[in-house]
Design a protein around this motif. Structure first.
Motif, PDB file in Angstrom:
ATOM      1  N   ALA A  16     -10.286  -0.076  -1.195  1.00  0.00           N
ATOM      2  CA  ALA A  16     -11.622  -0.006  -1.801  1.00  0.00           C
ATOM      3  C   ALA A  16     -11.529   0.405  -3.272  1.00  0.00           C
ATOM      4  O   ALA A  16     -12.226  -0.157  -4.125  1.00  0.00           O
ATOM      5  CB  ALA A  16     -12.503   0.968  -1.022  1.00  0.00           C
ATOM      6  N   ILE A  17     -10.683   1.373  -3.581  1.00  0.00           N
ATOM      7  CA  ILE A  17     -10.503   1.815  -4.970  1.00  0.00           C
ATOM      8  C   ILE A  17      -9.900   0.681  -5.805  1.00  0.00           C
ATOM      9  O   ILE A  17     -10.335   0.430  -6.931  1.00  0.00           O
ATOM     10  CB  ILE A  17      -9.630   3.086  -5.028  1.00  0.00           C
ATOM     11  CG1 ILE A  17     -10.399   4.269  -4.424  1.00  0.00           C
ATOM     12  CG2 ILE A  17      -9.181   3.379  -6.442  1.00  0.00           C
ATOM     13  CD1 ILE A  17      -9.545   5.504  -4.172  1.00  0.00           C
ATOM     14  N   ALA A  18      -8.911  -0.022  -5.239  1.00  0.00           N
ATOM     15  CA  ALA A  18      -8.276  -1.130  -5.953  1.00  0.00           C
ATOM     16  C   ALA A  18      -9.298  -2.236  -6.237  1.00  0.00           C
ATOM     17  O   ALA A  18      -9.347  -2.767  -7.359  1.00  0.00           O
ATOM     18  CB  ALA A  18      -7.110  -1.680  -5.142  1.00  0.00           C
ATOM     19  N   ALA A  19     -10.124  -2.570  -5.262  1.00  0.00           N
ATOM     20  CA  ALA A  19     -11.147  -3.607  -5.454  1.00  0.00           C
ATOM     21  C   ALA A  19     -12.152  -3.182  -6.518  1.00  0.00           C
ATOM     22  O   ALA A  19     -12.543  -3.984  -7.380  1.00  0.00           O
ATOM     23  CB  ALA A  19     -11.858  -3.902  -4.140  1.00  0.00           C
ATOM     24  N   ARG A  72      -5.459   4.009   3.725  1.00  0.00           N
ATOM     25  CA  ARG A  72      -5.184   2.642   3.262  1.00  0.00           C
ATOM     26  C   ARG A  72      -6.481   1.925   2.926  1.00  0.00           C
ATOM     27  O   ARG A  72      -6.568   1.218   1.921  1.00  0.00           O
ATOM     28  CB  ARG A  72      -4.415   1.866   4.325  1.00  0.00           C
ATOM     29  CG  ARG A  72      -2.980   2.290   4.468  1.00  0.00           C
ATOM     30  CD  ARG A  72      -2.286   1.471   5.543  1.00  0.00           C
ATOM     31  NE  ARG A  72      -0.927   1.925   5.703  1.00  0.00           N
ATOM     32  CZ  ARG A  72      -0.381   2.233   6.863  1.00  0.00           C
ATOM     33  NH1 ARG A  72      -1.061   2.114   7.983  1.00  0.00           N
ATOM     34  NH2 ARG A  72       0.863   2.632   6.921  1.00  0.00           N
ATOM     35  N   LYS A  73      -7.483   2.069   3.776  1.00  0.00           N
ATOM     36  CA  LYS A  73      -8.783   1.433   3.512  1.00  0.00           C
ATOM     37  C   LYS A  73      -9.398   1.982   2.235  1.00  0.00           C
ATOM     38  O   LYS A  73      -9.969   1.237   1.441  1.00  0.00           O
ATOM     39  CB  LYS A  73      -9.717   1.631   4.702  1.00  0.00           C
ATOM     40  CG  LYS A  73      -9.313   0.812   5.903  1.00  0.00           C
ATOM     41  CD  LYS A  73     -10.226   1.018   7.079  1.00  0.00           C
ATOM     42  CE  LYS A  73      -9.721   0.191   8.255  1.00  0.00           C
ATOM     43  NZ  LYS A  73     -10.594   0.247   9.401  1.00  0.00           N
ATOM     44  N   THR A  74      -9.259   3.271   2.024  1.00  0.00           N
ATOM     45  CA  THR A  74      -9.762   3.878   0.790  1.00  0.00           C
ATOM     46  C   THR A  74      -8.996   3.347  -0.410  1.00  0.00           C
ATOM     47  O   THR A  74      -9.583   3.032  -1.449  1.00  0.00           O
ATOM     48  CB  THR A  74      -9.643   5.412   0.863  1.00  0.00           C
ATOM     49  OG1 THR A  74     -10.379   5.878   1.998  1.00  0.00           O
ATOM     50  CG2 THR A  74     -10.160   6.072  -0.397  1.00  0.00           C
ATOM     51  N   LEU A 119       0.855  -1.189   0.000  1.00  0.00           N
ATOM     52  CA  LEU A 119       0.000   0.000   0.000  1.00  0.00           C
ATOM     53  C   LEU A 119       0.889   1.236   0.000  1.00  0.00           C
ATOM     54  O   LEU A 119       1.985   1.226   0.545  1.00  0.00           O
ATOM     55  CB  LEU A 119      -0.908  -0.007   1.227  1.00  0.00           C
ATOM     56  CG  LEU A 119      -1.880  -1.184   1.309  1.00  0.00           C
ATOM     57  CD1 LEU A 119      -2.577  -1.190   2.654  1.00  0.00           C
ATOM     58  CD2 LEU A 119      -2.877  -1.115   0.175  1.00  0.00           C
ATOM     59  N   ARG A 120       0.418   2.292  -0.596  1.00  0.00           N
ATOM     60  CA  ARG A 120       1.202   3.510  -0.691  1.00  0.00           C
ATOM     61  C   ARG A 120       0.814   4.545   0.365  1.00  0.00           C
ATOM     62  O   ARG A 120       1.603   5.396   0.719  1.00  0.00           O
ATOM     63  CB  ARG A 120       1.044   4.107  -2.098  1.00  0.00           C
ATOM     64  CG  ARG A 120       1.784   3.285  -3.138  1.00  0.00           C
ATOM     65  CD  ARG A 120       1.064   3.250  -4.468  1.00  0.00           C
ATOM     66  NE  ARG A 120       1.644   2.276  -5.393  1.00  0.00           N
ATOM     67  CZ  ARG A 120       1.310   1.002  -5.442  1.00  0.00           C
ATOM     68  NH1 ARG A 120       0.425   0.515  -4.603  1.00  0.00           N
ATOM     69  NH2 ARG A 120       1.852   0.185  -6.307  1.00  0.00           N
TER      70      ARG A 120
END
Length: 189
Positions: free
Chosen positions: A168-171, A163-165, A155-156
């Motif tokens: 969510a964007i990656a999913a 990180r949770k966001t 994660l960046r």
């Protein structure tokens, strides 16, 4: 063997407040085995029990489930009851531990876990995997592999909320890619 460097340890404690520099996160995801779509995700620290994340993942899934498949780490009584509460018709397909025993009520009201243990005793562990549907877990592992290959395994962001966001964007991006098209494999031999 690792050498202990007192100066480095002092610097780490001063800089980060601990002897260790980094802590890693665990990504718990709920995947539709048929489509490969990521339906739910939770990001936790590495010391969180995997089984404790089943309820938050189930809360994110809107429709009915036909089954919940997990590895042996999910062989916990609370998981069976959490799934039964939210999705009473769903099969819970989790391999019981090698030391597992039948419940006391197996003669009158056998649980799903009891039926798994009986099947393993009758057909062996591989036979149980084939008859129970546990082999579908490989489709979920493919989704996790796809996540790591396309998105990466790091994660960046630096804060938990970001990180949770990011997850969510990656999913969402992966799900969109799957909607656009996915190769169909056909066994020919």
């Amino acid at each position: 063997m690792r050498a202990h460097h007192p100066a480095k340890s002092a610097w780490l404690i001063e800089k980060h407040g601990t002897r260790r520099r980094r802590a890693w996160r665990k990504l718990h995801i709920g995947v539709d085995a048929d489509t490969g779509q990521v339906l739910a995700s939770e990001l936790t620290s590495n010391d969180v029990d995997d089984g404790s994340q089943v309820e938050p993942l189930l809360d994110q899934i809107p429709g009915p489930l036909t089954s919940v498949i997990g590895d042996g780490a999910y062989d916990q009584t609370g998981i069976y009851s959490a799934v039964a509460t939210r999705h009473p018709d769903a099969d819970v397909i989790i391999p019981p531990r090698s030391t597992a025993v039948l419940s006391e009520d197996v003669e009158t009201t056998p649980t799903q876990r009891d039926r798994h243990l009986q099947s393993i005793a009758e057909h062996g562990r591989i036979g149980w995997q084939n008859t129970s549907g546990y082999t579908r877990r490989a489709l979920v592992e493919s989704a996790i592999s796809r996540f790591k290959r396309v998105i990466g395994n790091a994660l960046r962001s630096r804060t938990d909320q970001r990180r949770k966001t990011e997850v969510a964007i990656a999913a969402h991006a992966l799900n969109r890619m799957l909607e656009l098209g996915c190769p169909k494999s056909v066994r020919i031999a």
